[in-house]
Design an enzyme around this catalytic site. Structure first.
Site, PDB file in Angstrom:
ATOM      1  N   GLY A   9       0.855  -1.198   0.000  1.00  0.00           N
ATOM      2  CA  GLY A   9       0.000   0.000   0.000  1.00  0.00           C
ATOM      3  C   GLY A   9       0.882   1.236   0.000  1.00  0.00           C
ATOM      4  N   CYS A  10       0.314   2.368   0.413  1.00  0.00           N
ATOM      5  CA  CYS A  10       1.053   3.642   0.376  1.00  0.00           C
ATOM      6  C   CYS A  10       2.447   3.470   0.976  1.00  0.00           C
ATOM      7  CB  CYS A  10       0.273   4.705   1.150  1.00  0.00           C
ATOM      8  SG  CYS A  10       1.180   6.254   1.267  1.00  0.00           S
ATOM      9  N   PHE A  11       3.475   3.821   0.184  1.00  0.00           N
ATOM     10  CA  PHE A  11       4.843   3.497   0.626  1.00  0.00           C
ATOM     11  C   PHE A  11       5.360   4.399   1.737  1.00  0.00           C
ATOM     12  CE2 PHE A  11       6.633   5.397  -3.668  1.00  0.00           C
ATOM     13  CZ  PHE A  11       6.226   6.678  -3.292  1.00  0.00           C
ATOM     14  N   TRP A  12       4.646   5.499   2.029  1.00  0.00           N
ATOM     15  CA  TRP A  12       5.084   6.349   3.142  1.00  0.00           C
ATOM     16  C   TRP A  12       5.026   5.564   4.459  1.00  0.00           C
ATOM     17  CZ3 TRP A  12       1.554  11.190   1.827  1.00  0.00           C
ATOM     18  CH2 TRP A  12       2.071  11.821   0.689  1.00  0.00           C
ATOM     19  N   ALA A  14       4.470   2.241   4.799  1.00  0.00           N
ATOM     20  CA  ALA A  14       5.149   0.939   4.710  1.00  0.00           C
ATOM     21  C   ALA A  14       6.643   1.105   5.011  1.00  0.00           C
ATOM     22  CB  ALA A  14       4.935   0.337   3.328  1.00  0.00           C
TER      23      ALA A  14
END
Ligand code: SME
Length: 326
Positions: A9-12, A14
Site C-alpha cells: 500500500g502507500c509506501f510512506w 510501509a
C-alpha cells in the site's frame, strides 16, 4: 546483506514500518514491476503505468531471516484486499513480494502458504520476480520522518511495536530470573504502549483451602492447577483464575491468543475493573505447555486486533527464558 521488494500500500507508511524493524539496514521507496521507464510519482498516481508503490528493504539475514521479515510484512497489510489498503485504492496500492534472488521464492512460498491457511482464503498478494524498480524522488524518501504528522494508512501502534520488541530484547538480555523478566515486560508495555492494565498470570498450584474461592474465579482446575496473578502494572486484580474461566483461562485452555473487542460480549469475562472495556490474552509457552498468560486490558472498546496479537506473541517469545523452546 540481502534485499527484497515489498509492496504494502502507500509506501510512506510501509517504509516507516520497515525501518523500525530490527535487522532492517536500509529502506528506499519507489515503483516496481510496471511498464513505462523512469516513471514519476505523478505518472504512477494516474494508475495507468502498471507500477506498485514498493519499498526496497535491505536487511541483515543473520539478524532477521526472510521468513520473519515476510511475516512482519503480512502483519502490516490486509492480504485479502484487492488493490486497496486502508482508504488508498488503485493498482499502485496492490500488495506484492518481488524478489531479486530466485532462492527467496521457496521461503516466500512457505510464508504465503502459512498466511493463506490462517485466513482460509486465497491471498491478493503478488509473489513475482522483480522486473524493474525505480526510486521515487527525494520528497517521498523517509516521508514520515520528515513529516511526522503526515498522512498514513497504518495505525500508529504498528510503528511502536517493533521498537518495543527491540527495546525489550536489550532490556531483558540474558537475565535468568523469570519474575524479573516478567516484571520489566509488564512495565515496558505499560510505559511504551500506554495500555490500561498489563500483566501476567502464571499456572500454579490451585488453592485447596477454599478461602480464595469467594474472591477469585478459581475452582475449575487442570490437574490441580490454576492461574495465579503474577507481575503486573495497573490497578489491583483478581488473584486466581480457573482453567477455562474468563478470557485468561480460555487462552490457557485453548493455547492460543484470544482477542476480545468488547468484554461485555465475552461470556464468562471476569471483570477485575469495571473500567476495562476490551482485552487481549496471549499464552506463554514452555516445552509445548502453557505456563502462563500475558493479559492486557484497555479502557476503550475494540483496542486490539491481529496487529496486537502478532506483536504481543513476539513479546512473549522474548520474555521466556533465553533458549526456551515453544
Ligand atoms: N478479565 C480477565 C481477568 C484478569 S483482569 O483483566 C486483570 C479474564 O476475564 O480472564
Amino acid at each position: 546483506m540481502k534485499e527484497i521488494y515489498l509492496a504494502g500500500g502507500c509506501f510512506w507508511g510501509a517504509e516507516h514500518y520497515f525501518r523500525n524493524i530490527e535487522g532492517v539496514v536500509d529502506t528506499e521507496v519507489g515503483f516496481a514491476n510496471g511498464d513505462t521507464p523512469s516513471p514519476t510519482y505523478e505518472q504512477v498516481y494516474t494508475d495507468t503505468t502498471g507500477y506498485a508503490e514498493t519499498v526496497r528493504v535491505i536487511y541483515n539475514p543473520d539478524a532477521l531471516p526472510l521468513d520473519e521479515l515476510l511475516r512482519d510484512f503480512f502483519c502490516a497489510i490486509d492480504p485479502l484486499s484487492v488493490n486497496k489498503q486502508g482508504e488508498d485504492e488503485g493498482t499502485r496500492y496492490r500488495t506484492g513480494v518481488y524478489y531479486s534472488d530466485p532462492e527467496d521464492l521457496a521461503v516466500a512460498r512457505k510464508v504465503f502458504d502459512e498466511v493463506r491457511e490462517s485466513f482460509g482464503e486465497p491471498l491478493a498478494v503478488e509473489l513475482e520476480p522483480l522486473r524493474n524498480f525505480y526510486q521515487a524522488d527525494g520528497r517521498h524518501q523517509d516521508y514520515l520522518v520528515k513529516n511526522p504528522d503526515g498522512y498514513c494508512h497504518l495505525p500508529l501502534k504498528i510503528f511502536r511495536y517493533p521498537r518495543l520488541v527491540s527495546d525489550l530484547k536489550h532490556l531483558l538480555g540474558d537475565e535468568p530470573d523469570f519474575v524479573a523478566r516478567l516484571s520489566n515486560t509488564a512495565a515496558l508495555l505499560k510505559e511504551k504502549m500506554g495500555f490500561f492494565w498489563t500483566g501476567f498470570y502464571l499456572v500454579g498450584e490451585a488453592d485447596q483451602s477454599g478461602t480464595s474461592g469467594g474472591h477469585g474465579h478459581g475452582g475449575a482446575s487442570a490437574d490441580g492447577k490454576e492461574l495465579i496473578l503474577g507481575p503486573f502494572q495497573g490497578s489491583v486484580a483478581c488473584m486466581r483464575i480457573g482453567y477455562g474461566r474468563g478470557v485468561c483461562g480460555t487462552a490457557w485452555k485453548e493455547a492460543h491468543t484470544v482477542v476480545v473487542p468488547d468484554v461485555e460480549e465475552f461470556p464468562g469475562h471476569i471483570a477485575c475493573s469495571s473500567l476495562s472495556k476490551s482485552e487481549i490474552v496471549v499464552p506463554v509457552f514452555r516445552g509445548g505447555e502453557v505456563i502462563g498468560v500475558l493479559d492486557i486490558d484497555s479502557d476503550e472498546v475494540s483496542t486490539f486486533d491481529r496487529v496486537d496479537a502478532f506483536w504481543l506473541e513476539r513479546v512473549v517469545n522474548v520474555v521466556r527464558f533465553p533458549g526456551d523452546t515453544m
